[in-house]
Design a protein around this motif. Structure first.
Motif, PDB file in Angstrom:
ATOM      1  N   GLU A  48       2.797   8.406   5.414  1.00 57.63           N
ATOM      2  CA  GLU A  48       1.848   7.374   5.843  1.00 57.63           C
ATOM      3  C   GLU A  48       2.618   6.316   6.616  1.00 57.63           C
ATOM      4  OE1 GLU A  48      -1.786   6.255   3.221  1.00 57.63           O
ATOM      5  OE2 GLU A  48      -0.100   6.517   1.849  1.00 57.63           O
ATOM      6  N   VAL A  49       2.186   6.039   7.838  1.00 61.52           N
ATOM      7  CA  VAL A  49       2.918   5.089   8.675  1.00 61.52           C
ATOM      8  C   VAL A  49       1.973   4.043   9.259  1.00 61.52           C
ATOM      9  CG1 VAL A  49       4.769   6.706   9.259  1.00 61.52           C
ATOM     10  CG2 VAL A  49       2.727   6.579  10.704  1.00 61.52           C
ATOM     11  N   GLY A  50       2.489   2.822   9.382  1.00 58.57           N
ATOM     12  CA  GLY A  50       1.728   1.733   9.994  1.00 58.57           C
ATOM     13  C   GLY A  50       2.562   1.087  11.083  1.00 58.57           C
ATOM     14  N   ILE A  51       1.988   0.857  12.236  1.00 59.18           N
ATOM     15  CA  ILE A  51       2.712   0.297  13.373  1.00 59.18           C
ATOM     16  C   ILE A  51       2.695  -1.235  13.320  1.00 59.18           C
ATOM     17  CG2 ILE A  51       2.920   0.224  15.889  1.00 59.18           C
ATOM     18  CD1 ILE A  51       3.336   2.989  14.747  1.00 59.18           C
ATOM     19  N   ARG A  88      10.773  -2.714  -2.377  1.00 61.76           N
ATOM     20  CA  ARG A  88      10.670  -1.256  -2.388  1.00 61.76           C
ATOM     21  C   ARG A  88      10.002  -0.692  -1.137  1.00 61.76           C
ATOM     22  NH1 ARG A  88       8.420  -0.527  -8.606  1.00 61.76           N
ATOM     23  NH2 ARG A  88      10.232  -1.483  -9.661  1.00 61.76           N
ATOM     24  N   GLY A  89       9.559  -1.578  -0.265  1.00 61.82           N
ATOM     25  CA  GLY A  89       8.893  -1.112   0.955  1.00 61.82           C
ATOM     26  C   GLY A  89       9.851  -0.389   1.884  1.00 61.82           C
ATOM     27  N   LYS A  90       9.292   0.390   2.798  1.00 62.03           N
ATOM     28  CA  LYS A  90      10.098   1.181   3.731  1.00 62.03           C
ATOM     29  C   LYS A  90       9.759   0.803   5.168  1.00 62.03           C
ATOM     30  CE  LYS A  90      11.899   3.467   0.314  1.00 62.03           C
ATOM     31  NZ  LYS A  90      13.311   3.237  -0.063  1.00 62.03           N
ATOM     32  N   TYR A  91      10.775   0.854   6.030  1.00 65.47           N
ATOM     33  CA  TYR A  91      10.534   0.594   7.448  1.00 65.47           C
ATOM     34  C   TYR A  91      11.498   1.398   8.313  1.00 65.47           C
ATOM     35  CZ  TYR A  91      14.681  -2.465   7.399  1.00 65.47           C
ATOM     36  OH  TYR A  91      15.958  -2.953   7.282  1.00 65.47           O
ATOM     37  N   LEU A  92      11.104   1.580   9.558  1.00 67.49           N
ATOM     38  CA  LEU A  92      11.941   2.201  10.573  1.00 67.49           C
ATOM     39  C   LEU A  92      11.730   1.419  11.862  1.00 67.49           C
ATOM     40  CD1 LEU A  92      13.756   4.639  11.534  1.00 67.49           C
ATOM     41  CD2 LEU A  92      11.607   5.744  12.231  1.00 67.49           C
ATOM     42  N   VAL A  93      12.825   0.968  12.493  1.00 69.39           N
ATOM     43  CA  VAL A  93      12.731   0.230  13.755  1.00 69.39           C
ATOM     44  C   VAL A  93      12.912   1.210  14.907  1.00 69.39           C
ATOM     45  CG1 VAL A  93      13.676  -1.615  15.182  1.00 69.39           C
ATOM     46  CG2 VAL A  93      13.627  -1.860  12.684  1.00 69.39           C
ATOM     47  N   VAL A  94      11.948   1.231  15.807  1.00 68.00           N
ATOM     48  CA  VAL A  94      11.952   2.118  16.977  1.00 68.00           C
ATOM     49  C   VAL A  94      12.022   1.249  18.225  1.00 68.00           C
ATOM     50  CG1 VAL A  94      10.636   3.859  18.238  1.00 68.00           C
ATOM     51  CG2 VAL A  94      10.618   3.865  15.734  1.00 68.00           C
ATOM     52  N   THR A 114      12.937  -9.235  14.753  1.00 64.41           N
ATOM     53  CA  THR A 114      12.797  -7.938  14.094  1.00 64.41           C
ATOM     54  C   THR A 114      13.543  -7.916  12.765  1.00 64.41           C
ATOM     55  OG1 THR A 114      12.465  -6.771  16.181  1.00 64.41           O
ATOM     56  CG2 THR A 114      13.243  -5.464  14.327  1.00 64.41           C
ATOM     57  N   SER A 115      14.692  -8.564  12.721  1.00 61.35           N
ATOM     58  CA  SER A 115      15.444  -8.666  11.463  1.00 61.35           C
ATOM     59  C   SER A 115      14.614  -9.383  10.405  1.00 61.35           C
ATOM     60  CB  SER A 115      16.762  -9.408  11.708  1.00 61.35           C
ATOM     61  OG  SER A 115      17.475  -9.580  10.507  1.00 61.35           O
ATOM     62  N   ALA A 116      13.945 -10.458  10.817  1.00 58.52           N
ATOM     63  CA  ALA A 116      13.103 -11.213   9.878  1.00 58.52           C
ATOM     64  C   ALA A 116      11.902 -10.379   9.441  1.00 58.52           C
ATOM     65  CB  ALA A 116      12.635 -12.510  10.532  1.00 58.52           C
ATOM     66  N   THR A 117      11.302  -9.647  10.376  1.00 61.29           N
ATOM     67  CA  THR A 117      10.144  -8.812  10.055  1.00 61.29           C
ATOM     68  C   THR A 117      10.525  -7.680   9.106  1.00 61.29           C
ATOM     69  OG1 THR A 117       9.044  -9.310  12.157  1.00 61.29           O
ATOM     70  CG2 THR A 117       8.379  -7.290  11.038  1.00 61.29           C
ATOM     71  N   ALA A 118      11.681  -7.061   9.373  1.00 65.24           N
ATOM     72  CA  ALA A 118      12.129  -5.954   8.520  1.00 65.24           C
ATOM     73  C   ALA A 118      12.296  -6.403   7.076  1.00 65.24           C
ATOM     74  CB  ALA A 118      13.432  -5.382   9.064  1.00 65.24           C
ATOM     75  N   SER A 119      12.779  -7.630   6.875  1.00 61.64           N
ATOM     76  CA  SER A 119      12.961  -8.126   5.506  1.00 61.64           C
ATOM     77  C   SER A 119      11.615  -8.257   4.797  1.00 61.64           C
ATOM     78  CB  SER A 119      13.692  -9.463   5.510  1.00 61.64           C
ATOM     79  OG  SER A 119      12.883 -10.518   5.983  1.00 61.64           O
ATOM     80  N   ARG A 120      10.563  -8.617   5.544  1.00 64.66           N
ATOM     81  CA  ARG A 120       9.217  -8.714   4.940  1.00 64.66           C
ATOM     82  C   ARG A 120       8.624  -7.330   4.684  1.00 64.66           C
ATOM     83  NH1 ARG A 120      11.414 -13.476   7.017  1.00 64.66           N
ATOM     84  NH2 ARG A 120      10.348 -15.237   6.024  1.00 64.66           N
ATOM     85  N   ALA A 121       9.037  -6.347   5.477  1.00 65.75           N
ATOM     86  CA  ALA A 121       8.515  -4.988   5.301  1.00 65.75           C
ATOM     87  C   ALA A 121       8.994  -4.356   3.999  1.00 65.75           C
ATOM     88  CB  ALA A 121       8.928  -4.115   6.488  1.00 65.75           C
ATOM     89  N   LEU A 122      10.000  -4.954   3.365  1.00 67.01           N
ATOM     90  CA  LEU A 122      10.470  -4.457   2.065  1.00 67.01           C
ATOM     91  C   LEU A 122       9.495  -4.817   0.946  1.00 67.01           C
ATOM     92  CD1 LEU A 122      14.266  -5.323   2.356  1.00 67.01           C
ATOM     93  CD2 LEU A 122      13.205  -3.066   2.551  1.00 67.01           C
ATOM     94  N   GLY A 123       8.600  -5.765   1.211  1.00 68.72           N
ATOM     95  CA  GLY A 123       7.593  -6.130   0.227  1.00 68.72           C
ATOM     96  C   GLY A 123       8.106  -7.062  -0.854  1.00 68.72           C
ATOM     97  N   GLU A 124       7.232  -7.391  -1.775  1.00 66.63           N
ATOM     98  CA  GLU A 124       7.553  -8.348  -2.832  1.00 66.63           C
ATOM     99  C   GLU A 124       8.650  -7.844  -3.764  1.00 66.63           C
ATOM    100  OE1 GLU A 124       6.439 -11.365  -3.038  1.00 66.63           O
ATOM    101  OE2 GLU A 124       5.078 -11.164  -1.324  1.00 66.63           O
ATOM    102  N   MET A 171       0.814  -1.222   0.000  1.00 74.62           N
ATOM    103  CA  MET A 171       0.000   0.000   0.000  1.00 74.62           C
ATOM    104  C   MET A 171       0.844   1.267   0.000  1.00 74.62           C
ATOM    105  SD  MET A 171      -2.738  -1.316   2.864  1.00 74.62           S
ATOM    106  CE  MET A 171      -3.609   0.246   3.007  1.00 74.62           C
ATOM    107  N   GLY A 172       2.182   1.099   0.024  1.00 78.53           N
ATOM    108  CA  GLY A 172       3.053   2.272   0.043  1.00 78.53           C
ATOM    109  C   GLY A 172       3.152   2.921   1.406  1.00 78.53           C
ATOM    110  N   ILE A 173       2.844   2.160   2.457  1.00 80.19           N
ATOM    111  CA  ILE A 173       2.876   2.663   3.831  1.00 80.19           C
ATOM    112  C   ILE A 173       4.188   2.241   4.486  1.00 80.19           C
ATOM    113  CG2 ILE A 173       1.760   2.522   6.109  1.00 80.19           C
ATOM    114  CD1 ILE A 173      -0.827   1.754   4.517  1.00 80.19           C
ATOM    115  N   THR A 174       4.845   3.142   5.185  1.00 76.26           N
ATOM    116  CA  THR A 174       6.084   2.823   5.890  1.00 76.26           C
ATOM    117  C   THR A 174       5.779   2.100   7.196  1.00 76.26           C
ATOM    118  OG1 THR A 174       7.263   4.716   4.958  1.00 76.26           O
ATOM    119  CG2 THR A 174       8.130   3.796   7.007  1.00 76.26           C
ATOM    120  N   SER A 175       6.431   0.966   7.417  1.00 77.99           N
ATOM    121  CA  SER A 175       6.253   0.210   8.658  1.00 77.99           C
ATOM    122  C   SER A 175       7.114   0.808   9.762  1.00 77.99           C
ATOM    123  CB  SER A 175       6.654  -1.256   8.464  1.00 77.99           C
ATOM    124  OG  SER A 175       5.774  -1.909   7.578  1.00 77.99           O
TER     125      SER A 175
END
Length: 318
Positions: free
Chosen positions: A163-166, A115-121, A102-112, A87-91
């Motif tokens: 646009e951000v998604g938690i 090109r997906g974006k993420y930030l770990v807080v 978190t490392s595994a999740t971040a790799s999925r946040a890149l999308g298929e 959806m073009g939303i940053t995780s």
């Protein structure tokens, strides 16, 4: 041959038993030369926290038999961040960037398409800095330096926080995740006038949440001392320690063997990350009286280790 990526649970006793069974370890941080020795006749076990997509692709290419024990709650998070990417939303991932899950999740946040974006807080101070930037009060270079290693390739805070998604590491402290969610939502609403650009999905692990809720109930009693049993690298167990020590003297132990005597316990200090010998003053002061002892354990701690701890305390107290 059977291989295991990382530790299937954060408990040294269980991992020792696995080694005695001949199960060989593979590193989880990177695909190094250890993976070259795997062939199609081998079995590779994926641990409960999962592995990055690059690992799965490499294993499938080798044609090995994969036994995937990834937790269902972790998979729910992956589904959510994949949807965010589509959806073009940053995780915004509440977790520790160097943690396996978190490392595994971040790799999925890149999308298929990657090109997906993420930030770990990691904590609420990180969240405060993020919210300040959302509200236009941050410094770009300082922001990127603070979160170095915690964001996706090409991440641009001026563009990618629209646009951000938690999402979250499933073993994080539930109350902290809820506070972080509210902070980010409030910042988006203050900036935009509504929450149309904010998305959230509760993904705290059920077992983790149950233990945190049960611990809060337990702490309503006037306890003299608290023992938390589990692996020292376990995120969810560490959070139980953090909760308990706000209310009662608390000792973080791996097993009953850490309780050396009625007076001394070899307990893990979560701040210094070291095991040190501690005096059990509450126990000593109540030698001739009844003693209220609280015991809890991490989500992956085997029941026999909890039972052994109870028996050890009962034996010492006669």
């Amino acid at each position: 041959r059977i291989f295991l990526i990382g530790d299937i649970i954060h408990n040294p006793e269980v991992n020792r038993q696995l080694e005695e069974m001949g199960i060989q370890k593979l590193p989880w941080k990177q695909l190094d030369s250890s993976y070259d020795r795997i062939n199609p006749d081998d079995v590779v076990i994926i641990p409960a926290f999962g592995v990055p997509t690059s690992f799965m692709e490499a294993l499938e290419e080798k044609g090995v038999q994969i036994v995937d024990t990834t937790c269902g709650d972790v998979m729910k998070v992956w589904k959510r961040v994949k949807n965010y990417a589509a959806m073009g939303i940053t995780s915004i991932i509440h977790g520790k960037a160097t943690h396996e899950e978190t490392s595994a999740t971040a790799s999925r946040a890149l999308g298929e398409r990657g090109r997906g974006k993420y930030l770990v807080v990691y904590d609420l101070e990180d969240a405060r800095i993020l919210c300040d930037y959302i509200l236009g009060r941050g410094d770009r270079e300082a922001f990127l330096k603070r979160f170095e290693g915690c964001y996706s390739p090409g991440f641009d805070p001026d563009r990618d926080l629209e646009e951000v998604g938690i999402a979250n590491q499933t073993t994080m402290l539930k109350t902290e995740t809820q506070t972080l969610q509210k902070m980010v939502k409030d910042a988006v609403v203050q900036r935009d006038g509504d929450d149309d650009n904010f998305y959230v999905f509760d993904t705290i692990c059920g077992a983790t949440q149950d233990r945190q809720d049960a611990l809060y109930e337990l702490l309503k009693n006037s306890l003299d001392v608290m023992f938390v049993v589990g692996g020292y690298n376990s995120s969810n167990t560490t959070h139980l320690v953090d909760i308990a020590r706000e209310h009662v003297p608390t000792y973080f132990i791996e097993s009953a063997e850490c309780i050396k005597s009625i007076q001394y316990v070899d307990a893990f200090d979560t701040k210094t990350r070291e095991v040190r010998r501690m005096t059990t003053e509450p126990v000593v002061q109540n030698l001739g009286k009844s003693l209220k002892v609280g015991i809890t354990a991490g989500a992956s701690c085997p029941a026999n280790l909890i039972e052994a701890t109870i028996l050890r305390i009962a034996d010492l107290r006669k």
